[in-house]
Design an enzyme around this catalytic site. Sequence first.
Site, PDB file in Angstrom:
ATOM      1  N   ALA A  53       0.809  -1.231   0.000  1.00  0.00           N
ATOM      2  CA  ALA A  53       0.000   0.000   0.000  1.00  0.00           C
ATOM      3  C   ALA A  53       0.840   1.278   0.000  1.00  0.00           C
ATOM      4  O   ALA A  53       0.314   2.365  -0.243  1.00  0.00           O
ATOM      5  CB  ALA A  53      -0.924   0.008   1.219  1.00  0.00           C
ATOM      6  N   TYR A  54       2.154   1.183   0.288  1.00  0.00           N
ATOM      7  CA  TYR A  54       2.996   2.392   0.327  1.00  0.00           C
ATOM      8  C   TYR A  54       3.375   2.810  -1.090  1.00  0.00           C
ATOM      9  O   TYR A  54       3.957   2.039  -1.814  1.00  0.00           O
ATOM     10  CB  TYR A  54       4.297   2.143   1.113  1.00  0.00           C
ATOM     11  CG  TYR A  54       4.142   1.718   2.545  1.00  0.00           C
ATOM     12  CD1 TYR A  54       2.977   1.966   3.268  1.00  0.00           C
ATOM     13  CD2 TYR A  54       5.177   1.053   3.205  1.00  0.00           C
ATOM     14  CE1 TYR A  54       2.853   1.568   4.593  1.00  0.00           C
ATOM     15  CE2 TYR A  54       5.067   0.671   4.527  1.00  0.00           C
ATOM     16  CZ  TYR A  54       3.894   0.921   5.218  1.00  0.00           C
ATOM     17  OH  TYR A  54       3.782   0.522   6.529  1.00  0.00           O
ATOM     18  N   SER A  55       3.051   4.023  -1.550  1.00  0.00           N
ATOM     19  CA  SER A  55       2.347   5.081  -0.844  1.00  0.00           C
ATOM     20  C   SER A  55       1.202   5.561  -1.728  1.00  0.00           C
ATOM     21  O   SER A  55       1.276   6.605  -2.350  1.00  0.00           O
ATOM     22  CB  SER A  55       3.332   6.220  -0.544  1.00  0.00           C
ATOM     23  OG  SER A  55       4.124   6.460  -1.736  1.00  0.00           O
TER      24      SER A  55
END
Length: 314
Positions: A53-55
């Site tokens: 999920a980053y970023s």
Amino acid sequence: MTSLRNLGPSGLQVFPLCLGGNVFGWTADEDRSFAVLDAYAAAGGNFVDTADAYSHWVPGNEGGESETVIGKWLASRGNRSEVVVATKVGALPGYKGLSAPTIKSAAEESLRRLGTDHIDLYYTHFDDETVPVEEIITALDELVKEGKVREIAASNISPARLRASLAFSEREGLARYVALQPHYNLVSRDTYEGELQDTAADAGLAAVPYYALASGFLTGKYRPGTTVDSARAGSAAGHLESERGRRVLAALDTVARDRGAEIATVALAWLASRPTVAAPIASARTVDQLPALLAVAGLRLTDEELSTLTAASA
């Protein structure tokens, strides 16, 4: 040479500071990220934390940026076998939740971005209570059996769901969580201490706390009347409003002054001394920010210093 710590019951051995990869591809571009990773590795660091999920929250990003940067760094340095790579599943738009198909497809995408055939430590990023723990553990176990994941772990999970997951693993002889990534620091103790910590301790799990420096508050750079140029300044400065935050800062000032250490180093050393904690996670946008973090490996606080900090943070 800093001695490595065992990560719970796993065969993984890790440096006592885990380098947070959330800033890579966000507040640190590729060149700056490579410089931070190089400096961390040169100091003996071998434990890097990221997530698919980053970023994704950054305008123009879609997620996976941090994994991609780390993957390029590993490829260019040829040091994959020397680095314990941790990543997470469950929070990336398009791969949200922990259904078995989501876990399987998200893992393939993470492997592709990281440019590797295996993930050393694979976390469920946020528990998904709509999915039975049996389905989650079975999906993770398949990845372990396929050699795509070495060890599994959990983050942001309730004590009850953690216990249920561990019990199912034991009963069925499947892969079992070896670590837990809780929100835990000197100004946020109830997010881990109590039932969750007890559950981890009983099961022999290693804790790898995130927000170890409370979004930068525990570096000491946030003071009354100061403004700090940081993407996380708002959440960090909020701790100044609380009596506990001010007490903790005063105690950190005293211990840091007495030991000739940076405030951030002292805050991390307190965390590293806590039951179950193997390695706090902290991130650095620049190489300059790294020495205070790395110094935790060499700082042992006295019982009196630990008591002072623990009392201030109560």
